[in-house]
Design an enzyme around this catalytic site. Structure first.
Site, PDB file in Angstrom:
ATOM      1  N   ASP A  48       0.842  -1.202   0.000  1.00  0.00           N
ATOM      2  CA  ASP A  48       0.000   0.000   0.000  1.00  0.00           C
ATOM      3  C   ASP A  48       0.871   1.244   0.000  1.00  0.00           C
ATOM      4  OD1 ASP A  48      -2.531  -1.497   0.544  1.00  0.00           O
ATOM      5  OD2 ASP A  48      -1.478  -1.970   2.407  1.00  0.00           O
ATOM      6  N   HIS A  61      -0.377   1.099   5.535  1.00  0.00           N
ATOM      7  CA  HIS A  61      -1.793   0.775   5.329  1.00  0.00           C
ATOM      8  C   HIS A  61      -2.761   1.644   6.119  1.00  0.00           C
ATOM      9  CE1 HIS A  61      -5.598  -1.367   6.070  1.00  0.00           C
ATOM     10  NE2 HIS A  61      -5.451  -1.799   4.836  1.00  0.00           N
ATOM     11  N   LYS A 123      -3.573   4.122  -1.564  1.00  0.00           N
ATOM     12  CA  LYS A 123      -4.482   4.398  -0.448  1.00  0.00           C
ATOM     13  C   LYS A 123      -4.916   5.856  -0.531  1.00  0.00           C
ATOM     14  CE  LYS A 123      -4.971   0.573   1.759  1.00  0.00           C
ATOM     15  NZ  LYS A 123      -6.228  -0.120   1.422  1.00  0.00           N
TER      16      LYS A 123
HETATM   17  O1  G3P Z   1      -5.175  -5.185  -2.623  1.00  0.00           O
HETATM   18  C1  G3P Z   1      -5.901  -6.041  -1.813  1.00  0.00           C
HETATM   19  C2  G3P Z   1      -5.998  -5.572  -0.398  1.00  0.00           C
HETATM   20  O2  G3P Z   1      -4.768  -5.078   0.014  1.00  0.00           O
HETATM   21  C3  G3P Z   1      -7.057  -4.532  -0.197  1.00  0.00           C
HETATM   22  O3  G3P Z   1      -7.320  -4.247   1.136  1.00  0.00           O
HETATM   23  O4  G3P Z   1      -7.179  -3.007   3.222  1.00  0.00           O
HETATM   24  O5  G3P Z   1      -5.657  -4.918   2.851  1.00  0.00           O
HETATM   25  O6  G3P Z   1      -5.311  -2.804   1.602  1.00  0.00           O
HETATM   26  P1  G3P Z   1      -6.317  -3.719   2.247  1.00  0.00           P
HETATM   27 MG    MG Z   2      -3.742  -3.245   0.202  1.00  0.00          MG
END
Ligand code: G3P
Ligand code: MG
Length: 251
Positions: A48, A61, A123
């Site tokens: 992320d 994240h 993000k």
């Molecule tokens: O890209 C898949 C996943 O990473 C999406 O959700 O919240 O883990 O970034 P999150």
């Molecule tokens: Mg992700």
């Protein structure tokens, strides 16, 4: 007539992608986690990217620094100089003490040095896309070499639209927790490469519809191969997992 599927270049040479590096094997979104993913043999990682103060881009994240670093406060407002001093490994295990929050550039260099592909998730929690998207694209232009080893994904459709407008050759993955009714129009708008969705919300009918339109289908985040045993039959192309060793037979 040539099908859309035939037009989609198959950049994915994998069925398994590490999530946040490999976040059950190392502290998520750190270089240690990326290296832990590589050690399993997996060839792609998802990480992320987050915009912080002064246009800084870090691999992170959460909306706050508290859970995954020795610091605290709102990530979006964090000073890059301060973030660079934080410990991002000790919370996960004492053997990871001293691990840092990587900058985007450090992560790009690490992943390429390991010969891996990258699914870079933009993000957007509190950051405005006008600031994060061009800054990310500038960094990729300068520091990422092989466009066929790069997927840019986001839950934020407007962010992906901006990527498409500024740099149309990038491979884009539209992320959904639940696939909305107008998914097809959204994917067409950004000439998407893939639809990336939460495995537990996906139905067989949705999976088959996505595949029928020629898109790659990726699911996050399953850490037990039994959870997605049906999904492969439905047409899922890639599983995004915190622990690639659970899918060792597919690596
Ligand atoms: O890209 C898949 C996943 O990473 C999406 O959700 O919240 O883990 O970034 P999150
Ligand atoms: Mg992700």
């Amino acid at each position: 007539m040539q099908t859309k599927t035939a037009l989609v270049k198959d950049i994915l040479k994998t069925k398994v992608m590490g999530h946040r590096g490999a976040s059950l094997l190392g502290p998520e979104n750190t270089l240690a986690s990326i290296r832990a993913a590589a050690a399993t043999g997996v060839k792609w990682v998802e990480i992320d990217v987050y915009l912080i103060a002064q246009g800084g881009l870090i691999i992170f994240h959460d909306a706050t620094l508290d859970r995954c670093t020795s610091g605290s406060g709102v990530t979006r407002e964090a000073d890059p100089a301060v973030v660079s001093t934080l410990d991002a490994g000790a919370w996960f295990g004492s053997e990871f003490e001293g691990e840092k929050v990587p900058t985007l550039i450090e992560a790009l260099e690490c992943i390429q040095s390991l010969g891996m592909g990258l699914n870079l998730e933009i993000k957007h929690d509190t950051a405005d896309i006008e600031n994060i998207v061009p800054t990310v694209l500038d960094a990729l232009k300068e520091y990422w070499i092989d466009n066929d080893k790069l997927l840019i994904s986001s839950f934020n459709h407007a962010a992906l639209r901006m990527v498409f407008d500024l740099d149309p050759q990038r491979h884009l993955g539209q992320l959904y927790e639940d696939i909305p009714a107008d998914w097809q129009a959204q994917l067409e708008q950004i000439h998407a490469y893939s639809l990336n969705c939460y495995y537990a919300s996906l139905t067989k009918e949705q999976a088959q519809a996505v595949k029928a339109q020629g898109y790659k289908l990726m699911c996050y985040t399953a850490n037990d191969s039994q959870l997605v045993a049906n999904h492969w039959e439905w047409g899922m192309d890639v599983i995004i997992t915190d622990d690639p060793t659970q899918f060792a037979a597919l690596i």
